[in-house]
Design a protein around this motif. Structure first.
Motif, PDB file in Angstrom:
ATOM      1  N   GLU B 140       0.829  -1.353   0.150  1.00 30.17           N
ATOM      2  CA  GLU B 140      -0.279   0.267  -0.213  1.00 30.17           C
ATOM      3  C   GLU B 140       0.758   1.257  -0.121  1.00 30.17           C
ATOM      4  OE1 GLU B 140      -2.219  -0.787   3.540  1.00 30.17           O
ATOM      5  OE2 GLU B 140      -3.273  -2.521   2.600  1.00 30.17           O
ATOM      6  N   LEU B 141       1.262   1.653  -1.320  1.00 31.72           N
ATOM      7  CA  LEU B 141       2.199   2.763  -1.418  1.00 31.72           C
ATOM      8  C   LEU B 141       1.610   3.892  -0.670  1.00 31.72           C
ATOM      9  CD1 LEU B 141       3.697   1.807  -4.524  1.00 31.72           C
ATOM     10  CD2 LEU B 141       4.353   0.762  -2.354  1.00 31.72           C
ATOM     11  N   TRP B 142       2.307   4.833   0.237  1.00 35.60           N
ATOM     12  CA  TRP B 142       1.819   6.010   0.668  1.00 35.60           C
ATOM     13  C   TRP B 142       3.121   7.020   0.727  1.00 35.60           C
ATOM     14  CZ3 TRP B 142      -3.078   6.903   0.597  1.00 35.60           C
ATOM     15  CH2 TRP B 142      -3.557   8.087   1.307  1.00 35.60           C
ATOM     16  N   ASP B 143       4.519   6.374   1.239  1.00 31.27           N
ATOM     17  CA  ASP B 143       5.355   7.267   1.360  1.00 31.27           C
ATOM     18  C   ASP B 143       6.364   6.877   0.458  1.00 31.27           C
ATOM     19  OD1 ASP B 143       7.806   8.390   2.446  1.00 31.27           O
ATOM     20  OD2 ASP B 143       7.420   7.464   4.551  1.00 31.27           O
ATOM     21  N   VAL B 144       6.804   7.815  -0.290  1.00 34.46           N
ATOM     22  CA  VAL B 144       7.886   7.528  -1.411  1.00 34.46           C
ATOM     23  C   VAL B 144       9.181   6.906  -1.084  1.00 34.46           C
ATOM     24  CG1 VAL B 144       8.792   9.727  -1.541  1.00 34.46           C
ATOM     25  CG2 VAL B 144       8.704   8.415  -3.715  1.00 34.46           C
ATOM     26  N   LYS B 145       9.435   7.449   0.215  1.00 35.96           N
ATOM     27  CA  LYS B 145      10.805   6.675   1.255  1.00 35.96           C
ATOM     28  C   LYS B 145      10.804   5.392   1.042  1.00 35.96           C
ATOM     29  CE  LYS B 145      12.113  11.000   3.710  1.00 35.96           C
ATOM     30  NZ  LYS B 145      10.685  11.260   3.705  1.00 35.96           N
ATOM     31  N   THR B 146       9.589   4.548   1.635  1.00 37.52           N
ATOM     32  CA  THR B 146       9.602   3.149   1.845  1.00 37.52           C
ATOM     33  C   THR B 146       8.908   2.567   0.548  1.00 37.52           C
ATOM     34  OG1 THR B 146       7.153   3.349   2.729  1.00 37.52           O
ATOM     35  CG2 THR B 146       9.372   3.447   4.212  1.00 37.52           C
ATOM     36  N   ALA B 147       8.550   3.374  -0.397  1.00 36.75           N
ATOM     37  CA  ALA B 147       7.661   2.448  -1.637  1.00 36.75           C
ATOM     38  C   ALA B 147       8.558   1.369  -2.173  1.00 36.75           C
ATOM     39  CB  ALA B 147       7.048   3.502  -2.717  1.00 36.75           C
ATOM     40  N   PRO B 148       9.996   1.939  -2.732  1.00 34.95           N
ATOM     41  CA  PRO B 148      10.735   0.860  -3.820  1.00 34.95           C
ATOM     42  C   PRO B 148      10.850  -0.443  -2.755  1.00 34.95           C
ATOM     43  CG  PRO B 148      11.517   3.125  -3.602  1.00 34.95           C
ATOM     44  CD  PRO B 148      10.692   3.226  -2.451  1.00 34.95           C
ATOM     45  N   LYS B 149      11.076  -0.345  -1.384  1.00 32.94           N
ATOM     46  CA  LYS B 149      11.110  -1.474  -0.697  1.00 32.94           C
ATOM     47  C   LYS B 149      10.046  -2.371  -0.312  1.00 32.94           C
ATOM     48  CE  LYS B 149      13.422  -2.315   3.670  1.00 32.94           C
ATOM     49  NZ  LYS B 149      13.792  -2.052   5.101  1.00 32.94           N
ATOM     50  N   GLU B 150       8.943  -1.645  -0.445  1.00 31.46           N
ATOM     51  CA  GLU B 150       7.532  -2.314  -0.355  1.00 31.46           C
ATOM     52  C   GLU B 150       7.471  -3.101  -1.816  1.00 31.46           C
ATOM     53  OE1 GLU B 150       4.311  -2.503   2.002  1.00 31.46           O
ATOM     54  OE2 GLU B 150       6.443  -3.011   2.485  1.00 31.46           O
ATOM     55  N   ILE B 151       7.727  -2.547  -2.731  1.00 32.58           N
ATOM     56  CA  ILE B 151       7.498  -3.064  -4.101  1.00 32.58           C
ATOM     57  C   ILE B 151       8.342  -4.310  -4.256  1.00 32.58           C
ATOM     58  CG2 ILE B 151       8.109  -2.907  -6.620  1.00 32.58           C
ATOM     59  CD1 ILE B 151       7.238   0.207  -6.294  1.00 32.58           C
ATOM     60  N   ASP B 152       9.556  -4.106  -3.829  1.00 33.89           N
ATOM     61  CA  ASP B 152      10.539  -5.314  -3.791  1.00 33.89           C
ATOM     62  C   ASP B 152      10.044  -6.383  -3.051  1.00 33.89           C
ATOM     63  OD1 ASP B 152      11.915  -3.684  -5.350  1.00 33.89           O
ATOM     64  OD2 ASP B 152      13.743  -3.598  -4.085  1.00 33.89           O
ATOM     65  N   ARG B 153       9.378  -6.254  -1.859  1.00 35.25           N
ATOM     66  CA  ARG B 153       9.088  -7.097  -0.795  1.00 35.25           C
ATOM     67  C   ARG B 153       7.611  -7.951  -1.398  1.00 35.25           C
ATOM     68  NH1 ARG B 153       4.850  -7.468   2.410  1.00 35.25           N
ATOM     69  NH2 ARG B 153       3.960  -5.591   1.974  1.00 35.25           N
ATOM     70  N   VAL B 154       6.768  -7.279  -1.995  1.00 36.22           N
ATOM     71  CA  VAL B 154       5.618  -8.068  -2.636  1.00 36.22           C
ATOM     72  C   VAL B 154       5.983  -8.876  -3.782  1.00 36.22           C
ATOM     73  CG1 VAL B 154       4.127  -6.486  -1.531  1.00 36.22           C
ATOM     74  CG2 VAL B 154       4.355  -6.175  -3.859  1.00 36.22           C
ATOM     75  N   ILE B 155       6.866  -8.425  -4.655  1.00 36.59           N
ATOM     76  CA  ILE B 155       7.424  -9.139  -5.809  1.00 36.59           C
ATOM     77  C   ILE B 155       7.903 -10.522  -5.158  1.00 36.59           C
ATOM     78  CG2 ILE B 155       8.875  -9.166  -7.680  1.00 36.59           C
ATOM     79  CD1 ILE B 155       8.372  -6.252  -8.120  1.00 36.59           C
ATOM     80  N   ARG B 156       8.718 -10.183  -4.066  1.00 31.92           N
ATOM     81  CA  ARG B 156       9.342 -11.491  -3.522  1.00 31.92           C
ATOM     82  C   ARG B 156       8.271 -12.587  -3.246  1.00 31.92           C
ATOM     83  NH1 ARG B 156      13.441 -14.435  -1.818  1.00 31.92           N
ATOM     84  NH2 ARG B 156      13.515 -15.237  -0.012  1.00 31.92           N
ATOM     85  N   GLU B 157       7.053 -11.893  -2.335  1.00 30.72           N
ATOM     86  CA  GLU B 157       6.161 -12.836  -1.851  1.00 30.72           C
ATOM     87  C   GLU B 157       5.358 -13.318  -2.723  1.00 30.72           C
ATOM     88  OE1 GLU B 157       5.054 -13.048   1.536  1.00 30.72           O
ATOM     89  OE2 GLU B 157       6.873 -12.059   1.909  1.00 30.72           O
ATOM     90  N   CYS B 158       5.271 -12.836  -4.145  1.00 28.42           N
ATOM     91  CA  CYS B 158       4.632 -13.495  -5.262  1.00 28.42           C
ATOM     92  C   CYS B 158       5.113 -14.778  -5.717  1.00 28.42           C
ATOM     93  CB  CYS B 158       4.705 -12.142  -6.338  1.00 28.42           C
ATOM     94  SG  CYS B 158       3.503 -12.862  -7.831  1.00 28.42           S
ATOM     95  N   PHE B 159       6.502 -14.712  -5.702  1.00 29.88           N
ATOM     96  CA  PHE B 159       7.161 -16.010  -6.198  1.00 29.88           C
ATOM     97  C   PHE B 159       7.194 -16.959  -4.904  1.00 29.88           C
ATOM     98  CE2 PHE B 159       9.156 -13.198  -9.175  1.00 29.88           C
ATOM     99  CZ  PHE B 159       9.371 -14.236 -10.405  1.00 29.88           C
ATOM    100  N   ILE B 160       7.465 -16.376  -3.540  1.00 30.56           N
ATOM    101  CA  ILE B 160       7.484 -17.520  -2.647  1.00 30.56           C
ATOM    102  C   ILE B 160       6.164 -18.141  -2.352  1.00 30.56           C
ATOM    103  CG2 ILE B 160       7.659 -17.708  -0.102  1.00 30.56           C
ATOM    104  CD1 ILE B 160       9.976 -15.821  -0.092  1.00 30.56           C
ATOM    105  N   HIS B 161       4.990 -17.421  -2.711  1.00 34.23           N
ATOM    106  CA  HIS B 161       3.684 -18.109  -2.444  1.00 34.23           C
ATOM    107  C   HIS B 161       3.126 -18.529  -3.707  1.00 34.23           C
ATOM    108  CE1 HIS B 161       3.699 -17.176   1.913  1.00 34.23           C
ATOM    109  NE2 HIS B 161       4.063 -15.902   1.501  1.00 34.23           N
ATOM    110  N   SER B 162       3.703 -18.283  -4.792  1.00 34.75           N
ATOM    111  CA  SER B 162       3.254 -18.359  -6.081  1.00 34.75           C
ATOM    112  C   SER B 162       1.694 -17.983  -6.293  1.00 34.75           C
ATOM    113  CB  SER B 162       3.403 -19.823  -6.350  1.00 34.75           C
ATOM    114  OG  SER B 162       3.105 -19.942  -8.040  1.00 34.75           O
ATOM    115  N   SER B 163       1.373 -16.879  -5.966  1.00 33.10           N
ATOM    116  CA  SER B 163       0.004 -16.307  -5.776  1.00 33.10           C
ATOM    117  C   SER B 163      -0.116 -14.844  -6.125  1.00 33.10           C
ATOM    118  CB  SER B 163      -0.256 -16.366  -4.221  1.00 33.10           C
ATOM    119  OG  SER B 163      -0.574 -17.706  -3.736  1.00 33.10           O
ATOM    120  N   PRO B 164      -1.112 -14.504  -6.243  1.00 36.19           N
ATOM    121  CA  PRO B 164      -1.197 -12.711  -6.589  1.00 36.19           C
ATOM    122  C   PRO B 164      -0.893 -12.112  -5.382  1.00 36.19           C
ATOM    123  CG  PRO B 164      -3.583 -14.100  -6.590  1.00 36.19           C
ATOM    124  CD  PRO B 164      -2.556 -15.049  -6.184  1.00 36.19           C
TER     125      PRO B 164
END
Lengths: 598, 598
Positions: B140-164
């Protein structure tokens, strides 16, 4: 004790409140439930091409029949597909009953991995939980003893909130028996009245009006949604003051009414309409929906102390709140007790004559020409469905003849809605006409190529149902013109699939496709088409494709949109708009726009 | 410090993990975000006809490319329309990245009644909350400082759970700047390995196998979803024991492989396959999805103590749980350390030859004939997409040539999915082929008239994208045959809109509709069509309509379904099924069915 099945009970109750057609899509977990639709005398089934379209059809049905639209989906795959249609009904306060056939109770108790489920030990209520935020109430049937009461409860909630409700029925419950005698007590769908609260509000409104010098009325969409149209008309007549509508509320008051001034959309109003409304010292707002789309992007210049807002369940008189009222009985009482004002003629402002656009001499079909042309084409008795896009901006700029119902989803704005809604509107009108032997008006959908793509298959259901009076005008402007105006005028993401609309009627085996499809590129061609008997008095679905330039747009749209893209700015400059405008109501509202006089 | 926009950052990250195409539908709150797609070299945009189809296309893309499918929708109306497609991906463990362009942060902070919202003081996060249950993770991007890390995190989760997973981007954030250097560290998409946990599981599996006399392998769908196909093939070769697949897992192991026996679907298996699998004293189940649709309605006769289940994130060895493992590294290790077994020939059971049906002499196209005929038509390199309905029952009954990928959504079973998936599959294959200069296989969708109706407009996108090898077979059996078999064989709710499929290609301006549409009513006609060069080596979209009787159905379907309707019972008796069967896995599993030998 005589009993009937729960499935039969459900449909009898829904039929009792005025619903004669159930929409939906069959699925493994609702088939047995559908059988009972056919057991109820006078209740029909109309299957849809997909579930989202079913929700849209039920929404259209509800809007014109002023009873809930009812539709059925199956567990998971079906109910989720419809969810956006339900959310739109909640946003726009349309009465819907969404019946979902769920997996059986033993399957749920045992968390079986039945198809359509999610996860190892699936929670079959996951989809119910998902739609929780997007409904006014839900009946989660689990115990046949309490199920009838739960059904009755949510049907009543549907009316009180004028919003969607859900009824979840596990497959193994539909054949269980309930006492037939329960049907003898009709469901109470009337609004509750707190007499004390209502009297307090009425007295405050009365006093404010008596102290006002130039009061006026602004009619908004919730008047229609909460079925207060006749009471509102009586109030308008009684008060005799100038009356405006919002975009969404357009057509609730006949635009030929002597008190009618125009569509008030903040500073994005036709010349002098905004000034006329804002110079009133007391604006009585009925069925208030203060959204960006209804207020020229929040550019109304009305103070709280200048307004009375009659909301569905409360009133605000010049800043003071009066809770616990209900719009329908409240407006009925106002229409009965308020004093007449001085004559209309003294109060209703005179507006300038309609203007001519710079491009009036063009031979091709232009947005500046087409909407006044539609105004000539419309006829009392027509229902006009406007799709989100350039259409609703264009329609809000013209004066309708008397006795038109304008059906739109301007606030929720989900493109594709209107094609599904057309089906529901026309089914509802056919029912009413059959019962009342009314003279047939046409059902006119005006949509765009971009919007049509999303739900085009529902045209097939219109053909299948042999509906007689629908006419679909497709404004083919080569993509998402409204989006091009916002951003990315030449970006390929605003392009869509090239489509030959002449193939649509053959695709769905329309009995007479050649004489029922029409295409116009010039104004003259459209004039000729509109004179044809198929367009004046249709007996089966007609489609008219209009070729319009991809960056042509109604002035209201250009004016309302944020001025961010170069093309948009250039467009506005070319059209001669006087001033630049703010975007989406965020960048201030010191606006002064309007088309240049030709 | 060099910076790039957050919008650019997002798409660079998604491109980095192997995504070359973004699907979706533009909307007011994602247009600026879409601009950045075009800034990323090698990243393409394919717009869809609606959002549900976009989700389906991304799902199909993910299944064949084994990277996430990515698609974009707009706030509310768009994201909700796609929700059923996302839920399907979660159910079937398909990697999706759903990017939603939200209203701006000031609009949200101020609870503005911006179009697409719900209520007076709208909570713009309502739609995010709605999809909460239907995703593995969300940024849930809200702060540009943390946004890149959040994007990276959920892309990794997408692979680990093989899920949306979801990424929500408020419109006003897309142009904000983030450090470009962040792109220098690639996202880690590898599975975590807990060496101790994995060793414990491997040792237990090894010991169990060493003690087994007649072990076998059952390959299920999650092997494909978690990208463990090559490791699984190595393990199968290494062990040298008989191998079965489930319905959903069919084609992961070449069916010409010497160890391959057949599709094990509980008691609804081809003759002797169930006995072959169940007589094994240890079944190593890889990527287990124990749903009704994969187990003959829960009619497997396998005890827990007879099985090793390798799940995505844990293992169960003969009833004992081994947590904290990951399927991909685990199977890789097994393939490296397990001992070879005795030769295949001694172990792989001999099955009877294919049977002939009683109706084999019919001249019209029958379900008993068509599936073996498709088997002859399929060719190594083809991708075969099976739609929910009679198709997947038919396809599971035939033996594929080597090197076929069978793409299906058998468990979630949302009809309409396959048409959208076709687009994604073919886009993904075109990308891979362009890079690897592979020889072109065909992309063959087999669907039904009922399913096609829901999402038919996506055929337009296939034409627009000029995709070369797709072939759509439409089994036109006059309605929802699978539902007729379940309930209401003659009920009108199982009828659909009559459709002339020859109009589909003209509708979407296919360049050569006359020679690309084919219709067959008889076996002989279909034989002739399948020999045409358009069908053997297509260079543009082909459609083949097959006319099939509305109550004709593959025997597996008849056998699996509940025997409740008279017509269904009569059908089964006519077809000569030996015994009555239980319904949907609820009424016991003492089944003994199979087609009578002709």
């Amino acid at each position: 004790m005589a009993t009937i099945t729960l499935g039969r009970y459900l449909w009898e109750r829904i039929h009792e409140i005025g619903v004669d057609t159930i929409f939906g899509v069959p699925g493994d977990f609702n088939l047995q439930l559908l059988d009972y639709v056919f057991e109820v005398k006078g209740l029909n089934w109309v299957g849809n091409q997909n579930e989202l379209n079913a929700a849209y059809a039920a929404d259209g049905y509800a809007r014109v029949k002023e009873v809930p639209g009812a539709f059925v989906t199956t567990h998971g795959v079906g109910e989720l597909s419809a969810l956006n249609g339900v959310a739109g009904a909640l946003s726009e306060r349309v009465k819907l009953i969404h019946v979902v056939g769920q997996t059986t109770r033993p399957m749920q108790d045992n968390h079986l991995m039945i198809h359509h489920s999610i996860g190892d030990k699936p929670d079959h209520q996951l989809y119910n939980k998902t739609s929780k935020h997007l409904r006014a109430a839900a009946a989660e049937l689990w115990d046949v003893k309490t199920a009838p009461k739960e059904i009755d409860r949510v049907i009543r909630e549907c009316f009180i909130h004028s919003s969607p409700v859900y009824i979840f029925v596990p497959l193994d419950m539909v054949g269980e028996e309930v006492p037939a005698a329960l049907l003898e007590t009709p469901i109470d769908t009337s609004m509750p009245v707190d007499t004390k609260a209502q009297d307090a509000a009425v007295n405050a409104i009365k006093e404010a009006l008596e102290n006002a010098k130039r009061p006026s009325i602004l009619v908004d969409a919730f008047v229609q949604r909460f079925s207060v149209v006749s009471e509102t008309k009586a109030l308008v007549d009684r008060l005799g003051v100038p009356v405006f509508t919002t975009n969404s509320g357009k057509s609730i008051i006949d635009e030929t009414h002597p008190q009618y001034v125009g569509v008030y959309n903040g500073q994005i109003s036709s010349p002098r309409v905004a000034q006329a409304c804002e110079s009133s010292d007391l604006v009585l707002i009925l069925g208030y929906m203060p959204a960006d789309t209804n207020s020229g992007g929040f550019s109304r210049k009305l103070s709280e102390y200048q307004c009375i807002a009659i909301n569905p369940h409360d009133v605000n008189v010049k800043g003071k709140a009066y809770p616990d009222t209900f719009i329908k009985p409240l407006i009925a009482q106002l229409a009965a007790v308020l004093n007449e004002r001085a004559s209309n003629e003294a109060q209703t402002p005179k507006l300038p004559p309609p203007f001519r656009y710079k491009d009036h001499a063009a031979t091709n079909i232009t947005q500046s020409w087409i909407w006044p042309r539609f105004a000539e084409y419309f006829r009392g008795g027509d229902v006009v469905i406007g799709e989100t896009g350039t259409t609703n901006f264009g329609l809000c700029d013209i004066k309708f003849p008397a006795n038109i119902q304008y059906v739109n989803q301007i606030y929720y704005g989900s493109i594709g809605w209107a094609t599904g809604a057309l089906l529901g509107v026309e089914v509802a009108r056919a029912e009413v006409q059959a019962k009342q032997n009314q003279s047939p008006g046409r059902t006119i959908l005006i949509t765009g190529d971009g919007s049509l793509a999303l739900t085009m298959q529902e045209i097939g259901t219109v053909v299948k149902q042999k509906l007689k009076r629908p006419i679909i005008f497709i404004i083919n402007n080569n993509g998402y013109t409204i989006e091009r105006m916002i951003w990315g005028a030449r970006q390929t993401y605003n392009d869509i699939v090239q489509t030959d609309y002449s193939a649509l009627l053959p695709l769905f085996k329309h009995p007479d496709p050649a004489s029922s499809f029409h295409r116009a590129t010039t104004k003259m061609e459209l004039d000729e088409i509109l004179k044809k008997v198929e367009l004046t008095d249709p007996t089966q679905l007609q489609i008219v494709e209009l070729i319009v330039d991809q960056l042509d747009t109604p002035w209201r749209l250009g004016a309302q949109l944020a001025v961010r893209g170069e093309v948009t700015q250039k467009y506005l400059a070319d059209e001669g708009f006087v001033d630049s405008i703010g975007g989406w109501g965020l960048e201030g509202s010191s606006l002064s726009v309007g088309p240049k006089w030709a």
